[in-house]
Scaffold this motif. Structure first.
Motif, PDB file in Angstrom:
ATOM      1  N   GLY A   7      47.223 -17.101   0.114  1.00  0.00           N
ATOM      2  CA  GLY A   7      47.126 -18.326   0.043  1.00  0.00           C
ATOM      3  C   GLY A   7      46.295 -19.213   1.266  1.00  0.00           C
ATOM      4  O   GLY A   7      46.145 -20.420   1.085  1.00  0.00           O
ATOM      5  N   GLU A   8      45.571 -18.544   1.918  1.00  0.00           N
ATOM      6  CA  GLU A   8      44.581 -19.009   2.988  1.00  0.00           C
ATOM      7  C   GLU A   8      43.274 -19.591   2.047  1.00  0.00           C
ATOM      8  O   GLU A   8      42.925 -18.956   0.985  1.00  0.00           O
ATOM      9  CB  GLU A   8      44.047 -18.025   3.935  1.00  0.00           C
ATOM     10  CG  GLU A   8      45.291 -17.367   4.817  1.00  0.00           C
ATOM     11  CD  GLU A   8      44.740 -16.176   5.347  1.00  0.00           C
ATOM     12  OE1 GLU A   8      45.069 -15.911   6.589  1.00  0.00           O
ATOM     13  OE2 GLU A   8      43.865 -15.225   4.913  1.00  0.00           O
ATOM     14  N   ARG A   9      42.869 -20.888   2.376  1.00  0.00           N
ATOM     15  CA  ARG A   9      41.963 -21.347   1.644  1.00  0.00           C
ATOM     16  C   ARG A   9      40.480 -20.898   2.251  1.00  0.00           C
ATOM     17  O   ARG A   9      40.141 -20.919   3.520  1.00  0.00           O
ATOM     18  CB  ARG A   9      41.974 -23.094   2.212  1.00  0.00           C
ATOM     19  CG  ARG A   9      41.007 -23.820   1.194  1.00  0.00           C
ATOM     20  CD  ARG A   9      41.236 -25.101   1.349  1.00  0.00           C
ATOM     21  NE  ARG A   9      40.245 -25.972   0.713  1.00  0.00           N
ATOM     22  CZ  ARG A   9      39.842 -27.389   0.619  1.00  0.00           C
ATOM     23  NH1 ARG A   9      40.302 -27.569   1.859  1.00  0.00           N
ATOM     24  NH2 ARG A   9      38.872 -27.720   0.034  1.00  0.00           N
ATOM     25  N   TRP A  10      39.741 -20.414   1.279  1.00  0.00           N
ATOM     26  CA  TRP A  10      38.481 -19.910   1.684  1.00  0.00           C
ATOM     27  C   TRP A  10      37.445 -20.812   0.870  1.00  0.00           C
ATOM     28  O   TRP A  10      37.756 -20.962  -0.467  1.00  0.00           O
ATOM     29  CB  TRP A  10      38.193 -18.435   1.416  1.00  0.00           C
ATOM     30  CG  TRP A  10      38.857 -17.589   2.160  1.00  0.00           C
ATOM     31  CD1 TRP A  10      40.221 -17.715   2.608  1.00  0.00           C
ATOM     32  CD2 TRP A  10      38.743 -16.304   2.666  1.00  0.00           C
ATOM     33  NE1 TRP A  10      40.700 -16.675   3.407  1.00  0.00           N
ATOM     34  CE2 TRP A  10      39.684 -15.880   3.311  1.00  0.00           C
ATOM     35  CE3 TRP A  10      37.287 -15.675   2.711  1.00  0.00           C
ATOM     36  CZ2 TRP A  10      39.565 -14.500   3.953  1.00  0.00           C
ATOM     37  CZ3 TRP A  10      37.234 -14.490   3.290  1.00  0.00           C
ATOM     38  CH2 TRP A  10      38.607 -13.964   3.982  1.00  0.00           C
ATOM     39  N   LEU A  11      36.397 -21.182   1.461  1.00  0.00           N
ATOM     40  CA  LEU A  11      35.258 -21.935   0.664  1.00  0.00           C
ATOM     41  C   LEU A  11      34.074 -21.074   0.728  1.00  0.00           C
ATOM     42  O   LEU A  11      33.573 -20.392   1.489  1.00  0.00           O
ATOM     43  CB  LEU A  11      34.863 -23.237   1.607  1.00  0.00           C
ATOM     44  CG  LEU A  11      36.280 -24.124   1.678  1.00  0.00           C
ATOM     45  CD1 LEU A  11      35.771 -25.503   2.680  1.00  0.00           C
ATOM     46  CD2 LEU A  11      36.779 -24.546   0.525  1.00  0.00           C
ATOM     47  N   ILE A  12      33.568 -20.752  -0.409  1.00  0.00           N
ATOM     48  CA  ILE A  12      32.284 -20.189  -0.484  1.00  0.00           C
ATOM     49  C   ILE A  12      31.566 -20.875  -1.513  1.00  0.00           C
ATOM     50  O   ILE A  12      31.804 -21.065  -2.627  1.00  0.00           O
ATOM     51  CB  ILE A  12      32.350 -18.984  -1.224  1.00  0.00           C
ATOM     52  CG1 ILE A  12      33.179 -17.860   0.019  1.00  0.00           C
ATOM     53  CG2 ILE A  12      31.082 -18.001  -1.274  1.00  0.00           C
ATOM     54  CD1 ILE A  12      33.529 -16.562  -0.599  1.00  0.00           C
ATOM     55  N   TYR A  13      30.378 -21.343  -1.111  1.00  0.00           N
ATOM     56  CA  TYR A  13      29.456 -22.379  -1.904  1.00  0.00           C
ATOM     57  C   TYR A  13      28.086 -21.481  -2.194  1.00  0.00           C
ATOM     58  O   TYR A  13      27.556 -20.987  -1.020  1.00  0.00           O
ATOM     59  CB  TYR A  13      29.099 -23.590  -1.172  1.00  0.00           C
ATOM     60  CG  TYR A  13      30.142 -24.499  -1.020  1.00  0.00           C
ATOM     61  CD1 TYR A  13      30.761 -25.409  -1.811  1.00  0.00           C
ATOM     62  CD2 TYR A  13      30.911 -24.387   0.102  1.00  0.00           C
ATOM     63  CE1 TYR A  13      32.014 -26.141  -1.691  1.00  0.00           C
ATOM     64  CE2 TYR A  13      31.923 -25.344   0.608  1.00  0.00           C
ATOM     65  CZ  TYR A  13      32.517 -26.429  -0.291  1.00  0.00           C
ATOM     66  OH  TYR A  13      33.400 -26.921  -0.058  1.00  0.00           O
ATOM     67  N   ILE A  14      27.842 -21.337  -3.344  1.00  0.00           N
ATOM     68  CA  ILE A  14      26.469 -20.659  -3.449  1.00  0.00           C
ATOM     69  C   ILE A  14      25.630 -21.787  -4.196  1.00  0.00           C
ATOM     70  O   ILE A  14      25.880 -22.302  -5.343  1.00  0.00           O
ATOM     71  CB  ILE A  14      26.751 -19.547  -4.583  1.00  0.00           C
ATOM     72  CG1 ILE A  14      27.598 -18.618  -3.663  1.00  0.00           C
ATOM     73  CG2 ILE A  14      25.424 -18.820  -4.872  1.00  0.00           C
ATOM     74  CD1 ILE A  14      28.229 -17.303  -4.672  1.00  0.00           C
TER      75      ILE A  14
END
Length: 122
Positions: A7-14
């Motif tokens: 449930g941890e928020r991870w942000l990955i922007y490509i």
């Protein structure tokens, strides 16, 4: 954007221009203006881009930092490889190859695999 199994928020922007932005577990990589956090180039400003082979079902990727060395010469350093596999339109697996084993498939039991769930499109 997504969340891992815990449930941890991870942000990955490509981004389409090759830059990447990653925020996960205390790691913050701003591809357009990344301050190198440790090692011999600590404190230098780098750009971080990705290289990926999107022609395969399992996508191989590399993160590449470019920065000016002490002689003001442009250096490029590939610092992380991995794999991405889309499960469906809203879910994908991402494997970070911290051990440089260069696998061709994702072992879902590996501690280096995250399942991310799409929250929204940007």
């Amino acid at each position: 954007m997504g969340r891992n199994r815990c449930g941890e928020r991870w942000l990955i922007y490509i981004f389409s221009d090759g830059f990447v932005k990653v925020e996960l577990d205390g790691l913050n990589i701003d591809g357009r203006n990344h301050i190198i956090p440790d090692g011999p180039n600590k404190g230098k400003v780098a750009q971080v881009k990705y290289a990926a082979d999107f022609s395969k079902k399992i996508i191989k990727f590399s993160l590449i930092a470019s920065y000016n060395d002490f002689n003001n010469k442009l250096e490029e350093s590939k610092f992380l490889n991995g794999l991405i596999k889309f499960v469906n339109v809203n879910e994908f697996l991402i494997f970070f190859d911290f051990e440089n084993k260069n696998p061709t498939d994702i072992d879902i039991t590996s501690p280096n695999v995250l399942t991310l769930y799409k929250e929204k499109s940007l």
